[in-house]
Design an enzyme around this catalytic site. Structure first.
Site, mmCIF file in Angstrom:
data_model
loop_
_atom_site.group_PDB
_atom_site.id
_atom_site.type_symbol
_atom_site.label_atom_id
_atom_site.label_comp_id
_atom_site.label_asym_id
_atom_site.label_seq_id
_atom_site.Cartn_x
_atom_site.Cartn_y
_atom_site.Cartn_z
ATOM 1 N N GLY A 236 1.060 -1.043 -0.096
ATOM 2 C CA GLY A 236 -0.137 0.313 -0.537
ATOM 3 C C GLY A 236 1.175 0.926 0.124
ATOM 4 C CB CYS A 237 4.164 2.682 2.020
ATOM 5 S SG CYS A 237 3.514 1.580 3.650
ATOM 6 C CB VAL A 238 5.232 0.406 -4.243
ATOM 7 C CG1 VAL A 238 5.908 -0.556 -2.728
ATOM 8 C CG2 VAL A 238 3.512 -0.322 -3.935
#
Lengths: 414, 104
Positions: free
Chosen positions: B102-104
């Protein structure tokens, strides 16, 4: 007779049947596609409809007009798949047995998953999504009636359908209010759970700069806890508050509920597949294509299109017991509207972030990458014709399925 | 990939300082990584870290905040209290795992 069942008649499912109907012999194969209605929605148009570019009728066509004649359309709600029994149970009790299953049931905004977001006091009154037709139409009317105040553009959580759409919305809103002569009365804030304007460094810097140049405030690292419907504000997990008069949000995106009921989904109802071939990690006769899978790529029609070019060829080999030799690289190619008749183009994949340069050919382009131009805007508008007349019908367009580095510059933008 | 020394051991890290080898992590290293981002590990912190380590072994990828809540039973709100501002990223950093998807 072998039976192929495709669940979902949206962008991905329609392209799958269009491609495979040409490749699978109708004497040996039956192809069935399932959807709950017969209305194909041109989703990229939902971004532009609120600004008056399109009417509702421009965005809708019957699904069946894109299905080849040998494809059977089953209209109804899916109760569940029983992947160990190779069958699909419909809500009306009908059973669909299959030899191969392709799940293409997409992703849907779920405002009910954030406390307060779908409160009737604000939902589609002062808080809107635009990735539904109802939301997009309601937002058009709200924008037209807006006289000034705080416009908050918000993303709940990644992954979402078309990650650039909210930036486009911000740019278009800026241009729209300027044209109406009330830009100074509108305070625009872009609220995102990401660290910056976009997911990857080069484009994030460029697009972040474009927000700044338009005096749009950025509120990064914002993980929403709830919407306070009474006081009209967003509240984050770390207790930051962002008040709004008009909220445009992308609610949490989730895969279809039948995927969860079938025991085929992850925490967000996405189907776990191999990211190069889309074969289920658990069942060797199940594939998932388009937004419904868990591949780490943008959830977008452009990704689905490149993916299905490769998938269709792989599928024909796979059912004959041959290895699948095409490996999808996560290729996406997106026009980004930036307002005032201009747009940007980005082209990237799993491992290469969006870079500057020209597309598709080195030096001559003609489309500049990650840079505003009128030609890119024209490309975006022309895409609707390409979508209805080429993509959905499974015709080839002259862009390779795998990303190319030709024309891309690898030094960082300033 | 750069190699750095933590607690007298050579470990591989990426450009953001995240450990890249699952087996090079230890509880002692976790304590040092946590200190670098101003976190003193309590039992509540360890519950998150242990969930992340165990879950990674079976799932093959780092749990998102949502998964830590749904499967690990630790509410997102509590994750924010334990690991201020960026819980998913900070938990992964201390647990010696890649940043969650989710952070990419």
């Amino acid at each position: 007779m072998k039976r192929l069942v495709v669940l979902g008649g949206g962008t991905a499912g329609t392209m799958v049947v269009a491609k495979l109907a040409k490749k699978l012999d109708p004497k040996d194969w039956s192809i069935t596609i399932v959807d709950q209605d017969n209305q194909h929605l041109y989703q990229p148009g939902l971004l532009l409809l609120p600004f008056g570019v399109y009417e509702v009728s421009d965005l809708l066509k019957a699904r069946t007009q894109f299905f080849p004649p040998q494809v059977t359309f089953v209209r109804g709600e899916i109760d569940r798949v029983e992947p160990d029994a190779n069958r699909v149970l419909m809500a009306d009790g009908k059973l669909l047995d299959y030899d191969y299953l392709v799940v293409a049931s997409g992703t849907t905004p779920r405002p009910d998953q954030t406390p307060g977001m779908d409160d009737p006091a604000i939902w589609h009154k002062s808080a809107f999504d635009f990735y539904t037709l109802d939301g997009s139409v309601a937002l058009r009317d709200a924008l037209a009636a807006f006289k000034g105040g705080r416009l908050v553009i918000h993303i709940t959580e990644m992954p979402i359908k078309c990650p650039v759409a909210m930036l486009e919305f911000a740019f278009l809103a800026d241009a729209y209010f300027e044209k109406r002569g009330i830009r100074k009365q509108v305070d625009i804030t872009y609220v995102t759970p990401l660290e910056g304007a976009f997911t990857k460094p080069v484009s994030s810097a460029k697009l972040g700069g474009m927000l700044e140049a338009r005096r749009i405030k950025l509120e990064p690292d914002f993980v929403i806890e709830q919407v306070d419907a009474e006081e009209k504000k967003l509240i984050s997990m770390d207790e930051r508050e962002v008040p709004f008069d008009l909220l445009v949000t992308v609610p949490l995106n989730m895969g279809a509920d039948f995927v969860a009921r079938s025991g085929m989904g992850d925490d967000l109802n996405y189907v776990a597949v191999d990211k190069e071939t889309f074969l289920s990690k658990k069942w060797n006769n199940v594939f998932a294509v388009g937004d419904c899978s868990d591949i780490p790529a943008s959830k977008a029609g452009s990704v689905a299109h490149f993916a299905i070019d490769l998938f269709a060829e792989n599928f024909v080999d796979y059912v004959q017991g041959k290895p699948m030799h095409h490996k999808f690289d996560g290729h996406a190619n997106c026009f980004i509207e930036s307002g005032k008749g201009k747009g940007l183009l980005i082209d990237f994949n799993y491992t290469t972030e969006p870079l500057t340069g020209v597309f598709p050919l080195p030096v001559i382009g003609p489309m500049p990458l990650l840079k505003e131009s009128r030609l890119n805007h024209m490309g975006k508008l022309a895409f609707r014709w390409i979508y209805w007349n080429m993509l959905l019908k499974g015709r080839k367009i002259p862009i390779p399925a795998l990303m190319s580095m030709a024309g891309k510059r690898v030094e960082p933008v300033k | 990939m750069p190699v750095i020394e933590i607690a007298g051991r050579q470990v591989h890290v990426n450009e953001e300082g995240f450990l890249t080898e699952y087996d090079e992590w230890s509880e002692e290293i976790a304590g040092i990584l946590a200190k670098q981002i101003d976190i003193d590990l309590t039992d509540a912190h360890w519950r998150c870290i242990r969930f992340l380590r165990d879950d990674f072994k079976t799932a093959g990828e780092t749990a998102t905040s949502r998964r830590v809540q749904n499967v690990g039973g630790i509410p997102v709100k509590e994750q924010f209290e334990l690991f201020p501002k960026k819980p998913a990223k900070k938990m992964a950093y201390i647990a010696g795992l890649p940043k969650p998807k989710g952070c990419v």
